[in-house]
Design an enzyme around this catalytic site. Structure first.
Site, short mmCIF file in Angstrom:
data_model
loop_
_atom_site.label_atom_id
_atom_site.label_comp_id
_atom_site.label_asym_id
_atom_site.label_seq_id
_atom_site.Cartn_x
_atom_site.Cartn_y
_atom_site.Cartn_z
N HIS A 155 0.87 -1.18 0.00
CA HIS A 155 0.00 0.00 0.00
C HIS A 155 0.91 1.23 0.00
O HIS A 155 2.03 1.18 0.53
CB HIS A 155 -0.84 -0.05 1.28
CG HIS A 155 -1.93 0.97 1.38
ND1 HIS A 155 -1.70 2.28 1.70
CD2 HIS A 155 -3.27 0.85 1.22
CE1 HIS A 155 -2.86 2.93 1.74
NE2 HIS A 155 -3.82 2.08 1.44
N ASP A 163 3.37 -4.38 8.18
CA ASP A 163 2.12 -3.62 8.06
C ASP A 163 0.97 -4.61 8.22
O ASP A 163 0.71 -5.41 7.33
CB ASP A 163 2.10 -2.93 6.69
CG ASP A 163 0.78 -2.21 6.43
OD1 ASP A 163 -0.13 -2.26 7.29
OD2 ASP A 163 0.66 -1.60 5.35
N GLN A 205 -4.12 -4.92 7.14
CA GLN A 205 -5.07 -5.73 6.40
C GLN A 205 -5.24 -7.12 6.99
O GLN A 205 -6.09 -7.88 6.54
CB GLN A 205 -4.58 -5.81 4.94
CG GLN A 205 -5.64 -5.87 3.89
CD GLN A 205 -6.69 -4.79 4.02
OE1 GLN A 205 -7.80 -5.06 4.43
NE2 GLN A 205 -6.34 -3.55 3.70
N LYS A 261 -10.10 -0.67 10.67
CA LYS A 261 -10.27 -1.86 9.83
C LYS A 261 -10.59 -3.10 10.66
O LYS A 261 -10.73 -4.20 10.13
CB LYS A 261 -9.01 -2.12 9.00
CG LYS A 261 -8.77 -1.11 7.88
CD LYS A 261 -7.65 -1.59 6.99
CE LYS A 261 -6.92 -0.48 6.27
NZ LYS A 261 -7.63 0.09 5.14
N CYS A 300 -4.67 2.42 -3.70
CA CYS A 300 -3.43 2.96 -3.12
C CYS A 300 -2.27 1.98 -3.29
O CYS A 300 -1.47 1.81 -2.36
CB CYS A 300 -3.61 3.34 -1.65
SG CYS A 300 -4.88 4.56 -1.39
#
Lengths: 415, 146
Positions: free
Chosen positions: A127, A204, A207, A230, A372
Site C-alpha cells: 500500500h 504492516d 489488512q 479496519k 493505493c
C-alpha cells in the site's frame, strides 16, 4: 479438539447498528471491509461512555475523574498489548493511523541510521502508506529502495533475491496481507531470518488484524503497525508496536505537551523527553479512541480469531469461485483461492468504476480503483480493479447480490 | 436514482461508439493536453484543431470508464464549430456545474450534453466527466499562449 462453532452472520449483524432497520430500506451488502469495517454497539457504546461518564485530560489531572480517564487509557493499551502478544505495554504507541505509525518509523527511526548506498526493501504489493515513507527517506539519504518482486501467482519471489538478507540491506518493510491481491505473506519466517542477520523488519498488519491472530513475539518483528478502523474500531486511531530497544532509539517527530521530561529556556537542545511510549504521544491523547480500539479488540477476541478466519476464508473462496464462473471476469493473480477476505477482479468490457456504480445502486458496496497500490497495479498492467472484501457480518446473500449486480452491469454495458 | 438513470442511452451510445477517438497519438493538432484521474488511473488526451478563431475539430485518446469516455466523445461533438472563446467559457461552465454542485445553479446544459446531467448527483464521478473538459481548457490555453 472439536471444531469451533461457525460464525452466524445473522446473529453477528445484530451487533452492528448500521444493519438494523434493513427491512425499511434496501439491505446493505457491505463488501468494502478492506477499506474500513462497520462498528459494533460495544465499540460505539464504549466511546460514548468515555464522553458521557468519564471524560478528563489524560496524564495531566489530579482529580479522581482525571485519574480514572488516565487509567482507562492505559488499560486500553494493556488490552491491545495482550491482543498482539507484546511483552510490555511500553512497546505500544497510540498513533492517529497505521500510516502515521509507519511514517514515525521511517522518519524517526530509520532516517538517522540510513546512509548513502544502503538498501531498504519493500514488496511490490505494498500500500502507498508502506511505500512512500520509505521512498522519501531513501531519496533523502541517497539510499536505494528496492522491490521484492512477485511470482506469476502473486507471491513474493524471495528465492530470486539472495541479497535480501545481506549487506547493504538496512531495513525491510512488508505487508502481512496485500490489500489488493489478498495474499498472506510469510512474515514470521522472513522476520526470523532477518533477525538472524540483524536486519530490522516492519510489518504492516492493517489488512490482517481483522482476521488473523497477531503475535508479535512469535512473529519476531521489530515494528508492526495497524489501525483500529479496519478491525471494528473507531477511525482516527492506530497503533505502532516497536520492540523496546527499537523504540528507545526512535526520535519523536511531534514535540509538544505530554511528551517531555524537562524543558529548558532558549535555543539549547537540552530539553529531554518523557519515557517511551509517552514520548511519542505529544498532545492530548485520544482517550475515547483508545478505549474504543480496545473494545474492538475485545469484540474480535470474543468472536474468536479462528472462527472469524474460517468464516472469511469460506466466503472469499465462494466469492472467487462464483466470480470465475462469469464470462468476462478475471481474478487478479493468486496462488490458490484467496482466503484473506479480499477478491480483486476486472471485467473485459466493464470499467471498475462503472461496475462499482451499478453495484452501489443495487446496495452492494464494493471498491474500484488502484487501492493505493500503484506500483502493484502498474506491474499487473492495470489502471484499476474492482474489489470485494468480506467480514464477519457478510454471508452468501451478499455474494448473490454482488453476482446479480455484475449481471445487471453486463446488461447495461455489454448488450 | 437507478443505474439506468445515470447510464442514459445517449451516454451508453457514446461510450460504445465514441466520436473522434484516436487509437494512436493525436497528430498535427494545434495543441494536445492530457488529463489524469489519480483515483482510478483514467487518462484522456485532447487535441484541438483550430481555424479562424474557431474549433474546427477535437480528437481524443485515452482510457476510462463509461462516463469518462462518453463525456469526451460528447465534448468533441458539442464544441465543433464553436468559437474558441465560447468553448473556453463552456469548459468553465462545465467545471462549475460538475465541480461544485452546491454552489452552481441548475445547469442549462446544451442539448448535446444533457445526458451528462445525472452525473451531478454522484460526487465521486464528477472527475470522470471533467477529465476531458479540463484537458480541453488546458489545450485552448496552450494554443493561445503559443
Amino acid at each position: 479438539m472439536s471444531d469451533p462453532e461457525p460464525i452466524n452472520p445473522e446473529v453477528v449483524r445484530r451487533d452492528f447498528p448500521i444493519f438494523a432497520g434493513a427491512s425499511h430500506r434496501q439491505r446493505l451488502h457491505y463488501l468494502d471491509n478492506a477499506a474500513t469495517t462497520h462498528k459494533p454497539d460495544k465499540v460505539i457504546n464504549a466511546i460514548a461512555a468515555c464522553y458521557a461518564q468519564c471524560y478528563a485530560p489524560i496524564h495531566r489531572g489530579l482529580y479522581p475523574m482525571a485519574e480514572q480517564a488516565t487509567s482507562n487509557y492505559e488499560h486500553a493499551r494493556r488490552v491491545l498489548q495482550h491482543f498482539i502478544g507484546a511483552a510490555s505495554p511500553d512497546e505500544l504507541v497510540f498513533t492517529s493511523s497505521a500510516t502515521e505509525a509507519i511514517n514515525m518509523v521511517a522518519s524517526g527511526w530509520l532516517r538517522q541510521r540510513l546512509q548513502s548506498g544502503d538498501v531498504v526493501w519493500v514488496s511490490r504489493m505494498e500500500h502507498h502508506s508502506n511505500y512512500l515513507p520509505w521512498q522519501r527517506v531513501c531519496h533523502e539519504k541517497q539510499a536505494q529502495l528496492r522491490f521484492i518482486e512477485l511470482t506469476e501467482d502473486g507471491q513474493m519471489d524471495l528465492d530470486r533475491i539472495p541479497e535480501l538478507f545481506a549487506e547493504p540491506t538496512k531495513f525491510i518493510a512488508i505487508t502481512h496481507v496485500s490489500n489488493v491481491l489478498g495474499v498472506q505473506n510469510p512474515v514470521a519466517s522472513l522476520c526470523a531470518t532477518a533477525r538472524e542477520c540483524g536486519i530490522p523488519v516492519l510489518v504492516d498488519a492493517a489488512q490482517s488484524v481483522s482476521h488473523l491472530e497477531l503475535d508479535v513475539s512469535a512473529m519476531c518483528c521489530d515494528f508492526l503497525a495497524f489501525s483500529a478502523h479496519k478491525m471494528f474500531g473507531p477511525t482516527g486511531i492506530g497503533l505502532l508496536y516497536g520492540r523496546q530497544d527499537r523504540l528507545a532509539g526512535m526520535e519523536p517527530l511531534q514535540l509538544g505537551g505530554g511528551m517531555v521530561d524537562s524543558v529548558v529556556d532558549g535555543t539549547s537542545a537540552a530539553s529531554s523527553w518523557a519515557k517511551v511510549p509517552s514520548r511519542f504521544e505529544a498532545g492530548s491523547p485520544d482517550m475515547p479512541g483508545a478505549v474504543g480500539f480496545a473494545a474492538a479488540a475485545d469484540y474480535l477476541s470474543s468472536l474468536g480469531h479462528e472462527r472469524v478466519g474460517r468464516h472469511i476464508a469460506a466466503l472469499t473462496r465462494l466469492a472467487a469461485e462464483r466470480l470465475m464462473g462469469i464470462n468476462g471476469i478475471s481474478l487478479l493473480p493468486h496462488a490458490e483461492l484467496p482466503a484473506s477476505g479480499i477478491v480483486s477482479f476486472t471485467h473485459r468490457y466493464i470499467h471498475p468504476h462503472d461496475m462499482a456504480q451499478v453495484a452501489g445502486e443495487a446496495g452492494v458496496a464494493i471498491r474500484a480503483g488502484h487501492h493505493c497500490a500503484q506500483p502493484l497495479l502498474r506491474h499487473l498492467g492495470l489502471a484499476a480493479t474492482a474489489r470485494a472484501s468480506f467480514s464477519v457480518y457478510n454471508d452468501e446473500s451478499d455474494i448473490d447480490a454482488l453476482i446479480d449486480a455484475i449481471i445487471s452491469a453486463q446488461r447495461i454495458f455489454c448488450e | 436514482m437507478t443505474a439506468q438513470d445515470l447510464y442514459k442511452e445517449t451516454l451508453l451510445e457514446h461510450y460504445r461508439h465514441p466520436r473522434n477517438r484516436c487509437d494512436r497519438p493525436i497528430q498535427e493538432a494545434d495543441a494536445v493536453e492530457r488529463g489524469a484521474n489519480p483515483r482510478c488511473g483514467d487518462e484522456i488526451e485532447i487535441g484541438i484543431f483550430l481555424q479562424d478563431e474557431k474549433i474546427r475539430q477535437v480528437k481524443f485518446r485515452g482510457r476510462g470508464c463509461a462516463i469518462c469516455i462518453a463525456s469526451a466523445s460528447m465534448l468533441t461533438e458539442a464544441v465543433a464549430g464553436l468559437s474558441v472563446a465560447s468553448t473556453r467559457r463552456l469548459c468553465d461552465q462545465m467545471h462549475a456545474w460538475f465541480g461544485d454542485i452546491e454552489a452552481a445553479a441548475e445547469p442549462l446544459l446544451p442539448d448535446s450534453l444533457q445526458a451528462l446531467a445525472a452525473v451531478r448527483e454522484h460526487r465521486a464521478r464528477q472527475k470522470c466527466v471533467l477529465l476531458s473538459w479540463e484537458a480541453l481548457a488546458h489545450a485552448i490555453d496552450t494554443a493561445a499562449s503559443a
